[in-house]
Design an enzyme around this catalytic site. Structure first.
Site, PDB file in Angstrom:
ATOM      1  N   GLY A  36       0.742  -1.126  -0.091  1.00 28.74           N
ATOM      2  CA  GLY A  36      -0.069   0.114  -0.036  1.00 28.74           C
ATOM      3  C   GLY A  36       0.693   1.134   0.154  1.00 28.74           C
ATOM      4  N   HIS A  37       1.828   1.196   0.850  1.00 29.58           N
ATOM      5  CA  HIS A  37       2.808   2.295   0.843  1.00 29.58           C
ATOM      6  C   HIS A  37       3.529   2.528  -0.363  1.00 29.58           C
ATOM      7  CE1 HIS A  37       2.949   1.531   5.287  1.00 29.58           C
ATOM      8  NE2 HIS A  37       2.373   2.486   5.463  1.00 29.58           N
ATOM      9  N   GLY A 147      -3.274   7.266   1.630  1.00 29.33           N
ATOM     10  CA  GLY A 147      -4.090   5.774   1.173  1.00 29.33           C
ATOM     11  C   GLY A 147      -5.454   6.123   1.657  1.00 29.33           C
TER      12      GLY A 147
HETATM   13  O1  PAF Z   1      -1.038   7.284   7.648  1.00 33.08           O
HETATM   14  C1  PAF Z   1      -0.017   7.249   8.416  1.00 33.08           C
HETATM   15  O2  PAF Z   1       0.698   6.463   8.470  1.00 33.08           O
HETATM   16  C2  PAF Z   1      -0.242   8.173   9.599  1.00 33.08           C
HETATM   17  O3  PAF Z   1      -1.173   8.650  10.109  1.00 33.08           O
HETATM   18  C3  PAF Z   1       0.766   9.557   9.025  1.00 33.08           C
HETATM   19  C4  PAF Z   1      -0.212  10.009   7.853  1.00 33.08           C
HETATM   20  C5  PAF Z   1       2.178   9.148   8.435  1.00 33.08           C
HETATM   21  C6  PAF Z   1       0.695  10.521   9.916  1.00 33.08           C
HETATM   22  O4  PAF Z   1       1.756  10.041  11.013  1.00 33.08           O
END
Ligand code: PAF
Length: 283
Positions: A36-37, A147
């Protein structure tokens, strides 16, 4: 890929990229990266010239009884994955760098931050908007990528960007699922094999809503009960909520003609998971 840990270094590197005409794309994360990332990074890569990712497990978005201490932190693996995706700069600050002693300023999107997960996780969204706002001030990205799995977070960040006149464009990318339908999440590593099977209740419940909708059902409470029925058959899964809301305000909707977000949260053992689908407009 440069790995930087201080605000001043990141600020200079991003300013230099912008000065040379590059569009800066930013992917903020808490690490424990999954497909996903990586899909966010790939979209950023396809639309921007200088890609910044951050890894920071943000303490202010965790409640006192939540999983801050045990949140997975596989930094070396994450670094390698981002290197393979040709990220230009990884910002990996310490907690002290992001929250210097005595820091007492927060960004709070009133109204929306108390809805959906905000009900059971007071202060969570305030922590998210505070850190995202701070990261935006440091990186000053042209575009930032989030996401759809965290749909409420995405809606709240869009509202913050509008209310505080950030120049950054927020881009929301589709949920990436495991082959069996489970939405990818860094917290899936907490699930044992049995819990993983139980966790499929979330995506199955949403599929149930979608089939009822496709069969012409338009009543929010009937659509909600299509999801609740799935959870009723799996008592090990503790349903927190199924809500049908306007994705821009997170307010419940009665009329589905303009489309809606169907969001679900549930606990499997000690692991809290969320998932959602978007019902299309029918007008
Ligand atoms: O979605 C995430 O991983 C976190 O909530 C974020 C946007 C990096 C903020 O810490």
């Amino acid at each position: 890929m440069k790995v930087l840990t201080t605000i001043s270094e990141v600020r200079s590197a991003c300013a230099a990229a912008r000065a040379s005409g590059k569009r800066v794309g930013f992917v903020p994360t808490m690490g424990a990266l999954h497909e996903g990332h990586l899909s966010l990074v790939r979209t950023a890569r396809s639309e921007s010239d200088f890609i910044v990712a951050s890894i920071f497990v943000n303490p202010t978005q965790f409640g006192p009884n939540e999983d801050l201490a045990k949140y997975p932190r596989p930094f070396e693996r994450d670094r390698e994955l981002l290197e393979i995706e040709k990220v230009d700069l990884l910002f990996a600050p310490t907690v002290e760098e992001m929250y210097p002693p005595g820091a007492t300023t927060f960004v709070h999107v009133e109204g929306m931050s108390e809805k959906l997960c905000g009900k059971s996780r007071p202060g969570h969204f305030r922590g998210v908007t505070t850190i995202v706002s701070k990261l935006f001030n440091i990186v000053d990205p042209d575009r930032a990528y989030f996401g759809q799995k965290d749909a409420a977070q995405a809606g709240i960040i869009k509202k913050m960007v509008r209310d505080l006149a950030y120049r950054t464009q927020v881009v929301v990318c589709p949920i990436v699922r495991e082959p069996d339908g489970l939405a990818m999440s860094s917290r899936n590593v907490y699930l044992n094999a049995e819990e993983w099977k139980q966790a499929l209740a979330l995506s199955r419940a949403l599929q149930g809503v979608r089939s009822a909708f496709d069969n012409g059902e338009r009543g929010p409470s009937i659509l909600r009960s299509a999801a609740e029925t799935v959870f009723a058959g799996i008592p090990q899964v503790k349903l927190e909520y199924v809500e049908i809301v306007n994705p821009d305000t997170l307010d419940p909707v009665c009329d589905l003609s303009e489309g809606a977000l169907v969001a679900v949260a549930a606990k499997i053992g000690g692991t809290r998971l969320i998932d959602n689908i978007v019902l299309p407009a029918t007008k």
